[in-house]
Write an enzyme that holds these catalytic residues in place. Structure first.
Site, mmCIF file in Angstrom:
data_model
loop_
_atom_site.group_PDB
_atom_site.id
_atom_site.type_symbol
_atom_site.label_atom_id
_atom_site.label_comp_id
_atom_site.label_asym_id
_atom_site.label_seq_id
_atom_site.Cartn_x
_atom_site.Cartn_y
_atom_site.Cartn_z
ATOM 1 C CG HIS A 280 -0.190 0.088 2.527
ATOM 2 N ND1 HIS A 280 0.632 -0.919 2.971
ATOM 3 C CD2 HIS A 280 -0.142 1.051 3.469
ATOM 4 C CE1 HIS A 280 1.138 -0.579 4.143
ATOM 5 N NE2 HIS A 280 0.694 0.617 4.470
ATOM 6 C CB CYS A 281 3.825 2.281 1.495
ATOM 7 S SG CYS A 281 2.879 2.568 2.996
ATOM 8 C CB ILE A 282 7.114 0.868 -1.848
ATOM 9 C CG1 ILE A 282 7.589 0.815 -0.391
ATOM 10 C CG2 ILE A 282 8.310 1.142 -2.750
ATOM 11 C CD1 ILE A 282 8.562 -0.285 -0.097
ATOM 12 C CB ILE A 284 0.785 4.299 -3.802
ATOM 13 C CG1 ILE A 284 0.064 3.099 -4.442
ATOM 14 C CG2 ILE A 284 -0.141 5.507 -3.690
ATOM 15 C CD1 ILE A 284 -1.075 2.562 -3.608
ATOM 16 C CG ASP A 285 3.498 6.158 -0.041
ATOM 17 O OD1 ASP A 285 2.293 6.073 -0.335
ATOM 18 O OD2 ASP A 285 3.974 5.693 0.995
#
Length: 450
Positions: A280-282, A284-285
């Site tokens: 959910h992070c890398i 997208i962020d």
């Protein structure tokens, strides 16, 4: 002097409650971030009330059932028995907690622009129920300025004034699902706010259940800290993915190179190649920062290039698999039977969000392959707007004897619970994107590193 005393009374009450663990902590969003925070705060002695729009989550929790594999049922049941935890879909109860922690998704839209709809909707739920003396803390990863520029105005539609009637801060989540060494209660917490009072209150809150708080000068700085952490990983993973391509063309084993390089005790940190980024992070962020940077006329070429490299890896792996099949049997992907081993985005978790395995399944099927998957942590693929055609598909049952029915096995996720020796002994061809077989001590001529 009297007015000043009256204005500061709510903050004094809130500070006393937080210091003595008498404050009720509300957590909005009970997923991979929110639920661990609920547990950490409640196990430290606070009363926690969890909120979620999905009724299945509160329903399971109040029955003592965990829906996250790395959180056992008994931890939930223990907190319920001690009356330190409750969960609900009733957002009218948002006025009850003294602190509200927002842990909702911040995905990208179809154009790779930030989608803050969950943050905005949560703010709109809080605003009519906001009361004096509450603190609201955003934990969802986002671009610098979101807390002050987006969330604050929504909350102030309540008629209350930030940093006078209520307080607002940002503290980025740092969850690493499945990491047994670093759980929520063992990870330092970064805190940023736009007033000294809000910073102090947030620090007092988190100091109750994390080892250390790191207070920075503003909410925008804290938002930038989170992006920096994940962009660092994305860029370095892109680097080793590109090195894998370069060294592979030269006949050099990138895994051997990394193992030798990490013997250097300074100036080097190992990162490992793979079939692409997930979670959910890398993935997208970094795009949150590139989007915000355009507002200032700044190009983020380095970050965008890393994104292009990482997003190209699933296609590269599919091409490698096609080549390996051609060399091994003289047949291509069309009508080949492929088993994908592991569909979670990383080892030993059940989270499939942004998993490159899902993209590889779609690419393989587009080229005529018949694809099944096996994952000891994922029995059924969840609904996904990005991979609708895969929703509901079930994992194959582990049976080493039946591996011979497949033309190739593609290792996409290196779960520890897979018997790689049995896999190598029974499969016709293995394309290993994680170096899983060799790390398990398995060497076989039918294993191809990709």
């Amino acid at each position: 002097m009297l007015n000043t005393t009256l204005q500061r009374a709510p903050i004094q009450i809130l500070e006393d409650k937080l210091r003595h663990k008498q404050a009720v902590i509300g957590v909005i969003g009970l997923g991979y971030v929110g639920l661990p925070i609920c547990i950490a705060a409640a196990e430290a002695g606070s009363m926690v009330l969890g909120f979620d729009v999905d009724p299945a989550k509160p329903d399971a929790l109040v029955r003592g059932k965990s829906y996250l594999k790395h959180i056992p049922d008994d931890r939930i049941r223990s907190l319920l028995s001690e009356n330190r935890f409750d969960a609900t879909t009733n957002f009218d109860r948002l006025s009850e907690p003294d602190a509200l922690l927002i842990c909702v998704p911040t995905p990208l839209d179809a154009h790779l622009d930030p989608d803050l709809s969950f943050v905005v909707a949560t703010g709109e739920q809080i605003a009519p129920r906001l009361r004096r003396g509450q603190i609201v803390i955003l934990e969802s990863t986002t671009y610098p300025g979101t807390t002050f520029e987006v969330l604050r105005p929504i909350l102030e539609t309540s008629g209350l004034v930030c940093d006078r009637d209520f307080y607002l801060a940002f503290s980025p989540e740092r969850e690493d699902p499945g990491n047994l060494e670093f759980s929520t209660s063992r990870i330092p917490k970064v805190i940023g706010a736009d007033s000294a009072d809000a910073s102090n209150l947030a620090a007092i809150l988190y100091d109750q259940f994390v080892p250390r708080t790191v207070v920075v000068s503003s909410s925008a700085t804290a938002e930038a800290v989170k992006l920096t952490e994940n962009i660092f990983r994305a860029v370095n993973i892109a680097l080793v993915n590109e090195l894998k391509l370069v060294y592979g063309a030269m006949g050099v084993d990138v895994w051997e190179v990394i193992e030798a390089a990490k013997s250097k005790p300074f100036g080097y940190m190992p990162f490992y190649p793979g079939p692409g980024l997930g979670g959910h992070c890398i993935p997208i962020d970094p795009f949150y920062l590139t989007w915000k940077a355009r507002e200032y006329g700044v190009a983020t070429k380095f970050i965008e290039l890393a994104g292009q490299i990482n997003s190209s890896m699933p296609q590269h792996i599919v091409n490698e698999l096609a080549g390996a099949l051609d060399r091994a049997s003289g047949r291509g992907l069309s009508r080949s039977r492929i088993l994908v081993a592991g569909v979670a985005y990383k080892k030993n978790v059940d989270d499939t969000r942004e998993s490159p395995a899902l993209r590889m399944i779609e690419l393989l099927e587009a080229r005529g392959a018949q694809v099944r998957f096996y994952d000891p942590f994922v029995s059924v693929l969840p609904d996904s707007r990005e991979h609708k055609s895969l929703s509901g598909r079930r994992s194959e049952i582990w049976d080493p004897v039946r591996l011979v029915d497949y033309d190739a096995v593609l290792i996409a996720t290196d779960h520890d619970d897979v018997d790689y020796a049995a896999l190598a002994s029974n499969a016709k061809l293995i394309v290993d994107t994680r170096n899983a077989c060799r790390r398990a001590g398995v060497t076989s001529s039918n294993v191809v590193l990709a």
